[in-house]
Design a protein around this motif. Sequence first.
Motif, PDB file in Angstrom:
ATOM      1  N   ASP A  30      48.169  31.247  18.072  1.00 38.95           N
ATOM      2  CA  ASP A  30      46.924  32.009  18.188  1.00 38.95           C
ATOM      3  C   ASP A  30      45.783  31.025  18.460  1.00 38.95           C
ATOM      4  O   ASP A  30      45.215  30.443  17.532  1.00 38.95           O
ATOM      5  CB  ASP A  30      46.682  32.802  16.888  1.00 38.95           C
ATOM      6  CG  ASP A  30      45.501  33.735  16.996  1.00 38.95           C
ATOM      7  OD1 ASP A  30      45.129  34.106  18.125  1.00 38.95           O
ATOM      8  OD2 ASP A  30      44.936  34.086  15.934  1.00 38.95           O
ATOM      9  N   PHE A  31      45.463  30.821  19.742  1.00 34.23           N
ATOM     10  CA  PHE A  31      44.408  29.879  20.114  1.00 34.23           C
ATOM     11  C   PHE A  31      43.036  30.490  19.812  1.00 34.23           C
ATOM     12  O   PHE A  31      42.844  31.694  19.970  1.00 34.23           O
ATOM     13  CB  PHE A  31      44.527  29.518  21.596  1.00 34.23           C
ATOM     14  CG  PHE A  31      45.754  28.702  21.898  1.00 34.23           C
ATOM     15  CD1 PHE A  31      45.777  27.338  21.654  1.00 34.23           C
ATOM     16  CD2 PHE A  31      46.892  29.300  22.413  1.00 34.23           C
ATOM     17  CE1 PHE A  31      46.906  26.587  21.910  1.00 34.23           C
ATOM     18  CE2 PHE A  31      48.029  28.559  22.675  1.00 34.23           C
ATOM     19  CZ  PHE A  31      48.037  27.192  22.430  1.00 34.23           C
TER      20      PHE A  31
ATOM     21  N   LEU B 106      40.272  31.478  20.972  1.00 34.57           N
ATOM     22  CA  LEU B 106      39.493  31.927  22.129  1.00 34.57           C
ATOM     23  C   LEU B 106      39.171  33.404  21.948  1.00 34.57           C
ATOM     24  O   LEU B 106      40.027  34.169  21.503  1.00 34.57           O
ATOM     25  CB  LEU B 106      40.314  31.776  23.420  1.00 34.57           C
ATOM     26  CG  LEU B 106      40.506  30.370  23.927  1.00 34.57           C
ATOM     27  CD1 LEU B 106      41.865  30.227  24.564  1.00 34.57           C
ATOM     28  CD2 LEU B 106      39.446  30.066  24.946  1.00 34.57           C
TER      29      LEU B 106
ATOM     30  N   CYS C 107      38.933  36.335  23.957  1.00 37.98           N
ATOM     31  CA  CYS C 107      39.259  36.797  25.305  1.00 37.98           C
ATOM     32  C   CYS C 107      39.056  38.292  25.492  1.00 37.98           C
ATOM     33  O   CYS C 107      39.341  38.815  26.572  1.00 37.98           O
ATOM     34  CB  CYS C 107      40.706  36.432  25.638  1.00 37.98           C
ATOM     35  SG  CYS C 107      40.990  34.663  25.809  1.00 37.98           S
TER      36      CYS C 107
ATOM     37  N   LYS D  26      44.503  38.407  27.506  1.00 39.78           N
ATOM     38  CA  LYS D  26      45.164  37.445  26.611  1.00 39.78           C
ATOM     39  C   LYS D  26      44.837  36.005  27.007  1.00 39.78           C
ATOM     40  O   LYS D  26      44.361  35.738  28.108  1.00 39.78           O
ATOM     41  CB  LYS D  26      46.669  37.667  26.620  1.00 39.78           C
ATOM     42  CG  LYS D  26      47.302  37.438  27.972  1.00 39.78           C
ATOM     43  CD  LYS D  26      48.799  37.679  27.927  1.00 39.78           C
ATOM     44  CE  LYS D  26      49.384  37.372  29.314  1.00 39.78           C
ATOM     45  NZ  LYS D  26      50.800  37.363  29.334  1.00 39.78           N
ATOM     46  N   ALA D  27      45.101  35.097  26.088  1.00 40.57           N
ATOM     47  CA  ALA D  27      44.948  33.665  26.361  1.00 40.57           C
ATOM     48  C   ALA D  27      46.188  33.172  27.102  1.00 40.57           C
ATOM     49  O   ALA D  27      47.303  33.598  26.808  1.00 40.57           O
ATOM     50  CB  ALA D  27      44.771  32.894  25.069  1.00 40.57           C
TER      51      ALA D  27
ATOM     52  N   VAL E  36      44.099  25.790  27.659  1.00 41.64           N
ATOM     53  CA  VAL E  36      44.194  27.237  27.507  1.00 41.64           C
ATOM     54  C   VAL E  36      42.904  27.889  27.981  1.00 41.64           C
ATOM     55  O   VAL E  36      41.808  27.365  27.759  1.00 41.64           O
ATOM     56  CB  VAL E  36      44.450  27.603  26.020  1.00 41.64           C
ATOM     57  CG1 VAL E  36      44.672  29.095  25.853  1.00 41.64           C
ATOM     58  CG2 VAL E  36      45.629  26.821  25.464  1.00 41.64           C
ATOM     59  N   HIS E  37      43.032  29.058  28.650  1.00 40.51           N
ATOM     60  CA  HIS E  37      41.860  29.860  29.011  1.00 40.51           C
ATOM     61  C   HIS E  37      42.226  31.338  28.970  1.00 40.51           C
ATOM     62  O   HIS E  37      43.400  31.696  28.861  1.00 40.51           O
ATOM     63  CB  HIS E  37      41.297  29.473  30.390  1.00 40.51           C
ATOM     64  CG  HIS E  37      42.254  29.668  31.520  1.00 40.51           C
ATOM     65  ND1 HIS E  37      42.810  28.623  32.193  1.00 40.51           N
ATOM     66  CD2 HIS E  37      42.751  30.786  32.099  1.00 40.51           C
ATOM     67  CE1 HIS E  37      43.604  29.071  33.140  1.00 40.51           C
ATOM     68  NE2 HIS E  37      43.591  30.387  33.097  1.00 40.51           N
ATOM     69  N   CYS E  38      41.207  32.167  29.023  1.00 39.86           N
ATOM     70  CA  CYS E  38      41.432  33.608  29.037  1.00 39.86           C
ATOM     71  C   CYS E  38      41.958  34.011  30.416  1.00 39.86           C
ATOM     72  O   CYS E  38      41.546  33.460  31.437  1.00 39.86           O
ATOM     73  CB  CYS E  38      40.137  34.359  28.732  1.00 39.86           C
ATOM     74  SG  CYS E  38      39.511  34.060  27.061  1.00 39.86           S
ATOM     75  N   ASP E  39      42.863  34.966  30.433  1.00 39.09           N
ATOM     76  CA  ASP E  39      43.479  35.426  31.680  1.00 39.09           C
ATOM     77  C   ASP E  39      42.548  36.432  32.363  1.00 39.09           C
ATOM     78  O   ASP E  39      42.836  37.619  32.435  1.00 39.09           O
ATOM     79  CB  ASP E  39      44.841  36.045  31.376  1.00 39.09           C
ATOM     80  CG  ASP E  39      45.667  36.282  32.621  1.00 39.09           C
ATOM     81  OD1 ASP E  39      45.316  35.734  33.682  1.00 39.09           O
ATOM     82  OD2 ASP E  39      46.671  37.015  32.529  1.00 39.09           O
TER      83      ASP E  39
ATOM     84  N   ASP F  28      38.115  26.302  30.174  1.00 38.26           N
ATOM     85  CA  ASP F  28      39.320  25.901  29.455  1.00 38.26           C
ATOM     86  C   ASP F  28      38.975  25.349  28.078  1.00 38.26           C
ATOM     87  O   ASP F  28      37.912  24.771  27.876  1.00 38.26           O
ATOM     88  CB  ASP F  28      40.058  24.794  30.224  1.00 38.26           C
ATOM     89  CG  ASP F  28      40.661  25.287  31.528  1.00 38.26           C
ATOM     90  OD1 ASP F  28      41.228  26.400  31.544  1.00 38.26           O
ATOM     91  OD2 ASP F  28      40.570  24.555  32.535  1.00 38.26           O
TER      92      ASP F  28
END
Length: 188
Positions: free
Chosen positions: A63-64, A66, A68, A72-73, A95-98, A106
């Motif tokens: 569970d990053f 972020l 979002c 999802k991340a 990691v970034h949001c889709d 990122d």
Amino acid sequence: MQQPAVPELAHTHTRPIHWLATATALAGVVALSSLLQPRTATAAPTPGAETTTVAAPATAGVDFPLDCGPVKAVVAKQATGDLDGDHRPETVAVVHCDAPMGTPPDGVYVLTRASGTGLPRIVATLADPKDRTNVTDIAVRDRAVHGTLLGYSSDDVPACCPDIRQSVKWQWKDGAFVRSTPAQARSV
């Protein structure tokens, strides 16, 4: 009677003495090579050496941190290596949001295995998505994280067009990751 085009050469016919000389020379080489061997290698580790092989933590199910919203991340890039010298590899995840459109910023996170459970857990944030940076490459070399960040010189620069490119290095020192800039930041 016709004479052959090439005269007969005595040294082209093998005789038992030739085979004996070859066998003697070969035996000498083998005997000499056995005397000049290096110390034998063994598969046994040296006393006190780490003998267990631990896989780097996986990013699946982590569970990053972020926000979002409804998307999802996504782990865009990752690299693994031993960053703190404990003989257990860590995973560095970009990691970034889709997002369906645009280029979301990122985050760069370091994961290790939790004591006891062995589950992956985040131990450091190297780049926060709030900093509006994008990572073009990431690697672990010489117990350090090396990456290239794209960013913005001011809030007036449109999100489509980062104008700063910076090589960065994060290294574990005195219980924390220290960021340095091996090369000067430059405009894109």
